[in-house]
Write an enzyme that holds these catalytic residues in place. Structure first.
Site, short mmCIF file in Angstrom:
data_model
loop_
_atom_site.label_atom_id
_atom_site.label_comp_id
_atom_site.label_asym_id
_atom_site.label_seq_id
_atom_site.Cartn_x
_atom_site.Cartn_y
_atom_site.Cartn_z
N PHE A 8 35.20 34.70 44.88
CA PHE A 8 35.20 35.76 43.88
C PHE A 8 36.10 35.37 42.71
O PHE A 8 37.12 34.73 42.90
CB PHE A 8 35.73 37.07 44.47
CG PHE A 8 34.86 37.69 45.53
CD1 PHE A 8 34.05 38.78 45.22
CD2 PHE A 8 34.85 37.20 46.82
CE1 PHE A 8 33.25 39.36 46.20
CE2 PHE A 8 34.05 37.78 47.80
CZ PHE A 8 33.25 38.86 47.49
N THR A 51 32.79 33.60 50.73
CA THR A 51 32.34 33.90 49.37
C THR A 51 33.52 33.78 48.43
O THR A 51 34.62 34.25 48.72
CB THR A 51 31.72 35.30 49.29
OG1 THR A 51 30.54 35.34 50.11
CG2 THR A 51 31.32 35.64 47.86
#
Length: 274
Positions: free
Chosen positions: A173, A171
């Site tokens: 960020f 992921t």
């Protein structure tokens, strides 16, 4: 010591990303993405670490909508490895589990696993929060999908680990802050912008062409409804380079007249490759 807001409970992947970027920081968990943004805008935290996209499930739409309206700037980027565990109360066996709770993104990342195990996917607001809920409600026929760290923090049992459908699961960020000044460029930066196009033929093609002319590599392009006028969209573009670089400045100046709205969200050092 920095105060860093993130969405979710302790043990969430957002917390892990925040600790990766800000070792030793004081972390401020928030219920929603909007609350995490607000914590920084209201000076209750100096930074927020916010997920924008996953390598399997794609972009986090709610966050992109918030980026369009925020006064904060993107000042950093971090990639967090995602390794999901199936987590239950102690004594619960795999055959007991009929329901799996987690954030919708995590459920999507484990879709094939859940289908194989014949478990019902039940959306919740957070991965680690699901672990906390399963524990507090003493559920014996349910489990949560979250990180090993979440299982350890809440004293729960890991029934299975590495249950994501694709192992190359990361992921991305963004680090958000009220910073107004752009950091100096050293050749390893990315810039994020948001724009909407005028309703004329070839508008988007012309804008993207300016990046090609400047030899600026686009790393992402995403469209989201403006939420104001039906069938009108904001485009979110990331490109390699700093907004203060000559090529980027020239491209941004060229597209400004071609857009009905343009916002430079920020320039920031690229995260290390996953």
């Amino acid at each position: 010591m920095a105060r860093v807001a993130f969405q979710g409970e302790r043990g969430a992947y957002s917390e892990m990303a925040a600790l990766q970027y800000f070792p030793g920081a004081t972390l401020v968990p928030k219920k929603s993405f909007s609350d995490a943004f607000s914590a920084v805008e209201e000076k209750k935290a100096g930074f927020a670490v916010i997920p924008v996209e996953n390598s399997i499930e794609g972009s986090v739409g709610e966050v992109y909508d918030l980026l369009a309206g925020t006064r904060l700037a993107a000042v950093g980027e971090v990639h967090q490895r995602v390794r999901h565990c199936l987590i239950a109360n102690r004594g619960v066996k795999m055959g007991d589990v009929k329901v799996a709770y987690s954030h919708p993104q995590a459920l999507g990342q484990c879709r094939a696993y859940l289908q194989k195990k014949k478990m019902q996917a039940m959306p919740a607001y957070d991965t680690a929060g699901s672990v906390k809920m399963v524990k507090e409600q003493k559920l014996r026929d349910a489990a949560a999908i979250a990180s090993r760290r979440a299982a350890e923090l809440y004293g729960m049992e890991i029934l299975d680990e590495g249950i994501e459908d694709r192992k190359n699961n990361y992921t991305r960020f963004l680090v958000m802050s009220p910073a107004k000044k752009l950091p100096k460029s050293d050749g390893s930066y990315k810039t994020s912008i948001i724009f909407s196009v005028k309703h004329v033929p070839g508008a988007l093609f012309g804008i993207l062409g300016e990046f090609a002319i400047g030899r600026l590599n686009l790393t992402k392009i995403e469209s989201r409804p403006t939420k104001e006028t039906p069938w009108e969209y904001n485009f979110y573009v990331d490109f390699e380079g700093h907004a203060a670089d000559a090529a980027a400045k020239k491209a941004l100046a060229a597209i400004r007249g071609r857009t009905s709205y343009l916002k430079v969200l920020g320039s920031y050092k690229k995260a290390e490759s996953a």
